[in-house]
Design an enzyme around this catalytic site. Structure first.
Site, short mmCIF file in Angstrom:
data_model
loop_
_atom_site.label_atom_id
_atom_site.label_comp_id
_atom_site.label_asym_id
_atom_site.label_seq_id
_atom_site.Cartn_x
_atom_site.Cartn_y
_atom_site.Cartn_z
N ASN B 394 0.82 -1.20 0.00
CA ASN B 394 0.00 0.00 0.00
C ASN B 394 0.86 1.26 0.00
OD1 ASN B 394 -1.89 1.97 0.30
ND2 ASN B 394 -2.70 1.26 2.24
N ASP B 395 1.43 1.61 1.15
CA ASP B 395 2.18 2.87 1.26
C ASP B 395 3.30 2.99 0.23
OD1 ASP B 395 0.64 3.77 3.32
OD2 ASP B 395 1.92 2.93 4.88
N VAL B 396 3.91 1.86 -0.14
CA VAL B 396 5.04 1.93 -1.06
C VAL B 396 4.63 2.25 -2.49
CG1 VAL B 396 6.46 0.35 0.30
CG2 VAL B 396 5.02 -0.55 -1.51
#
Lengths: 102, 465
Positions: B394-396
């Site tokens: 997700n965040d990456v």
């Protein structure tokens, strides 16, 4: 003037840090997990100290308190040595190249 | 009995073999040979120690028994452990190295004769300093790794534990460790030695509790480094070259890995160590939570998109490990490859819970390593790819890291997933990732959300293909 042997050991230590620095930077990122498990295994060479402690007593004093700590440390380090090398081997065996002609 | 000089040479040889063991890891082809060098080095070090002591009486038998017990436990764990649990295993192993260092230091402190360090109450000053450092760092490694292990295993909550006055308290304890070491060396008091060990255990515990679950890659690498320094400290005490070389190698290896992990998150080392990340940011994102429309689809839609693509890039993350979806994923990719679709994998440096975690999982699922690429190698390819399949990451992938200077992850290197013609996002819900921020990617025109368990969804897609 004689040089203290400590200085020689310190030299080995500092140079090894540099060797470590260059060798580890050349490790491919996909093998970083095996790198951690193998460094784990080799740092358990501390078992050398544990064996010295464990064998320090003579036959009457095998189980004095210092030797007992030695024995325990031997088991701990042995878990790491066998566990670390074997799990690394297991991981490395899984890295395969693409089969040609597929 | 081996002479001191000869055994020193053998220790040097095993030190060199350990260097070669790490050198082998520069490519998968040479890595297996490297591991063999490591085993050989260890065998030499242990054999030489036995020979140089030359004591093969009852004590030797007892030592062998403890060695075999440990070895059997280790071998059993190594064969049983699932690859997804590798971070926990490594954290657990670190704690053992730390504890072993502590035990050796205790043994040397109680019986300095055995190590040629003087007599109790009158240990050589240099040796005592080295011993104290080895023991303190070992104790920190032990308790820190135990906390890391509990957090990774899920026994302890992965969220950061913070309290008022945490940093001043830690600073106070660290200063007192130095003061006590100084007093210990000037008085040789055994009470001070035990106090030193106790507060070192305490600080290891306190240092790791404020660090959150997704920062574990940094923590594990850091503890890896500590275990090396502890070994080096003991190596100086024992005047053993193999231990000094190994300690330095492991110490710098762990330090480099922590650096790489911090860079992958665009955060400074101190920022990670001081902890509390994720706890403060969440409140900010809750405020502006408006409902934005998302497109969601099912397995058939995803299969249709991929069938018509000519190249697909897969972005795996920690969620794939949790769902154990790596095998299902590889089956899906095999099906795609049969229809001549080019598939590659893109791995972010901090994907997963330890360095290289995703690579091991993919290797376990028989994905050839030359189809797996690092961020820098593959980031330009997203613009030319038809479909990006994000599974458990997700965040990456969050483009906000490139666009919004206000965002807590601003400046973090991310995979340019949004440049793909279409993006498939396998996720359980719309909940934000670890950093607590919304992912703009969810709301993009060309994104199709697949709300399901990662493993089940991949299996369904394979069926529809």
């Amino acid at each position: 003037m004689e040089i203290d042997p400590f200085i020689f050991r310190l030299s080995i230590f500092i140079l090894s840090i540099f060797i470590g620095y260059y060798v580890v930077w050349s490790v491919t990122p996909s093998l970083h997990t095996p790198l951690m498990s193998v460094t784990n295994a080799i740092s358990s060479v501390i078992i050398v100290g544990a064996i010295i402690a464990g064998l320090a007593g003579n036959s009457e004093t095998i189980f004095n308190i210092s030797s007992i700590f030695g024995f325990l440390a031997i088991s701990l380090a042995a878990i790491n040595i066998f566990g670390g090398f074997l799990v690394t081997q297991r991981m490395l065996a899984m890295y395969k190249k693409k089969k040609k002609g597929k | 009995m081996l002479s001191a000089n000869l055994s020193a040479i053998f220790y040097l040889i095993s030190g060199v073999l350990f260097i070669l063991a790490l050198r082998g890891l520069s490519s998968p082809e040479t890595s297996r040979q490297g591991n063999f060098f490591g085993i050989l080095g260890m065998a030499i070090a242990v054999t030489v120690t036995f020979l140089s002591i030359g004591n093969f009486s009852t004590g030797f038998v007892v030592v062998l028994i403890f060695l075999i017990i440990g070895g059997l436990i280790g071998a059993f764990i190594a064969y049983k452990i699932p690859m997804t649990a590798m971070p926990e295993l490594v954290a657990g192993f670190h704690s053992l190295v730390g504890l072993a260092a502590v035990f050796v230091a205790i043994a040397a402190f109680l019986n300095p004769y055995a190590f040629n360090l003087g007599s109790p109450g009158n240990i050589k000053l240099g040796s005592l300093i080295e011993m104290s450092i080895g023991a303190a760092v070992g104790a920190i490694t032990f308790s820190g790794s135990i906390i890391a292990f509990l957090k990774l295993q899920g026994i302890m909550s992965g969220s950061p534990i913070t309290f008022k006055g945490q940093h001043p308290l830690n600073a106070l304890i660290l200063i007192s460790i130095i003061v006590i070491t100084y007093l210990l060396c000037s008085t040789q008091s055994s009470n001070l030695f035990w106090i030193l060990l106790a507060i070192s255990f305490l600080i290891g515990f306190l240092l790791i509790i404020p660090i959150g679950g997704a920062d574990m890659p940094v923590v594990i690498s850091m503890l890896n480094s500590y275990s090396g320094w502890a070994a080096a400290g003991i190596g100086f005490t024992l005047e053993n070259t193999a231990l000094i070389i190994t300690g330095a190698l492991v110490g710098s290896s762990g330090a480099i890995l922590s650096y790489i992990m911090c860079k992958g998150m665009n955060r400074s080392f101190f920022n990670v160590i001081l902890g509390g990340f994720g706890a403060t940011e969440q409140s900010a994102s809750v405020q502006n939570k408006e409902q934005r429309p998302v497109k969601s689809g099912n397995a058939d839609d995803a299969a249709f998109l991929m069938k018509n693509a000519s190249s697909v890039i897969i972005v795996p993350g920690y969620g794939m490990a949790v769902a154990q979806a790596q095998h299902a994923l590889r089956e899906m990719v095999d099906t795609l490859k049969k229809s001549d679709i080019k598939v590659s994998y893109a791995i972010h440096p901090v994907a997963g819970r330890m360095p290289g975690h995703m690579n091991v999982l993919l290797a376990e699922a028989n994905v050839p390593y030359d189809e797996v690429f690092e961020l820098e190698e593959i980031n330009n390819d997203f613009a030319n790819a038809d479909v990006a399949f994000v599974i458990g990451a997700n965040d990456v992938t969050n483009p906000v890291a490139k666009t919004d200077p206000q965002s807590p992850i601003y400046g973090m290197p991310v995979l340019d997933v949004e440049k793909c013609k279409s993006v498939l996002f396998v996720k359980r819900s719309l909940s934000p990732g670890y950093a607590g921020i919304d992912n703009d990617l969810f709301y993009k025109e060309n994104t199709l959300m697949l709300f399901a368990d990662a493993k089940k969804m991949t299996e369904d897609i394979t069926k529809s293909l």
